[in-house]
Design an enzyme around this catalytic site. Sequence first.
Site: not given
Length: 656
Positions: A44, A88, A112, A392, A412
């Site tokens: 946006d 749109s 929406k 890790c 890991c």
Amino acid sequence: MKVYKDGENMDKLNRIKELCEKLNQASKAYYQDAREIMTDREYDALYDELVSLEKETGIVLAQSPTQNVGYEVLTGLEKVRHERKMLSLDKTKETQRLASFLGDREGLLSWKLDGLTIVLTYRQGRLERAVTRGNGVIGEDITHNARTFENIPLEIGFKGELVLRGEAVIKFKDFERINEGLIAEEKYKNPRNLCSGTVRQLDSRVCAQRKVNCIIFTLVSAEGKDFETKSEGFSFLEDLGFEVVEQRAVNSGDIATAVSEFEEKIKNNPFATDGLVLTFNDISYSRSLGATAKFPRDSIAFKWADETAETVLKDIIWNTSRTGLINPIASFEPVELEGTTVERASLHNLSIVEGLKLGIGDRITVYKANMIIPQIAENLTQSGTAKPPEKCPVCGSETEIVALRDGKALKCPNPNCRAQIVESLSHFCSRDAFNIEGLSDETIKKFVDKGFIEYYPDIFALGHFKAEIVAMEGFGEKSFDNLVAALEKTKSVRLPNLIYALGIENVGLGNARLLCERFSYDIEQIIKADKDTLVEIDGFGEVIAESLARYFKDNKNIELLERLLETVEIIKEETSKSPKDLEGKTFVITGDLSLYPNRRALKEAIEQRGGKVTGSVSKKTDYLINNDINSTSAKNKKAKELGVEIITEQDFSNLT
């Protein structure tokens, strides 16, 4: 065109080209590949910048996303040209603009929905075709998958041509269930991406398993019908058995209040939403307005302006999961967002960390995506000094980088990593598995550290460590007794829950049920089944079949399972078909439940007896199940208006 100093216009033109390229790449990823390379917020912001530059310079390139809708379809599905171009919506973040948009006319405000737009065509009372939005001009034929949607009627009472637009969506709970059944590298980032990928599958069995819903938001045309308002059209569709988007009649005086009321509902929505849509209710007036090259003039989208806060990144915490993926979490100075204190946000994967160029001490802005999930919006410092751990953080094994559906992640490789063991044990105890109360992740960690638990069968032998457990900080006689009672309670388990509890890669609870049904709930047959047999199960594929076959070929896995079966009892299932005494009956479920653990369980009970469950009350609904019969909820009011019988859970159990 405005005249600029030497080089100034060229800089702006280059920026326009850059923005067009970035936005088109994002659209391609979103519409074609069912993945995201930038957030809605980022898209946006770039789009708004492009609009501003085009207006300022007068330069609009042919490939500008402000002139094109969606992206070219490039999959193996049949391409279909839409009879009506799908545009749109223009958008705003200001409620005052919504009021100005309406003027003195009545509007309809609705969600929406954040999924994949579908066009449905019915002829002679039957679903004839379902087509994706695609680029707004050409979509993809996904009729084979639409026939498997959870809530789409395949036949309706109306025999004329009917054309609808709806949003294909997957509920949050099903998104989580499906992701659990995928290998870590294949998990989807959000329900929208999962839905897009699901609806466009070539094999409809995949779609059927994933429980896609379609919520109707537009009645395009109904042969022989001439409604005056869109509200009338929605009522007509509900009567035909469609689930329509929640909507509310509004005017310029109460639009702000209505927006606030919708906002309050966001956290309880079963589906993902991306704002609101405001449209004029009067159909004749809407048609008279026409459209621009990109936007219809009778509707506008509203997005809540994200509340952002600036803070300082204190740390990046790397957590090793059950799958071995090491997930980064941002820790920052606490800030207030949407009425709550926030101090952590998921960074999802390594690609996000690198893309934001994060470093400890950087100044960042944070917000809540869809007003729910904390996210980092922007890194103002961009030091890029944060480095992923080479080992890790739990077991010390050297980490490796793996490819994901959306980027890359740290992993890991050690299957005996303590974190993976703890997560696996936690999964074994979870609600859809053995549902053992009192064994939190922290408690499991302590028991693993003490040596009380190494593998999952050891959980049921915790009673042997009474003295040690009672002596532990935070425990005592009562805590121990409660734990033992919980373990005794769960020693009887249904086979699908047991299979799910094993944590077999790619096998969720839904897959476990299909597996058990195929082999008549006989665990010995399941263990002996080979890949060729497993792949034939409806809803399975190569990946699931391979995971199951590989798991049960491992002698260690069989040894652990045999140890478990020495302690627990598998509840015998009734394999003969239950009476279909509710055949042809339609139910809607609402409110809190007491007899059934959740709505899913009640829905399954109805379907096992031949009934059908829908999401909204209509003339075709036979019963609304609500323990609060006198509730003033919208569904109760609708049921009373239509004369639909409202019953409790107990009433349902007594139905014959």
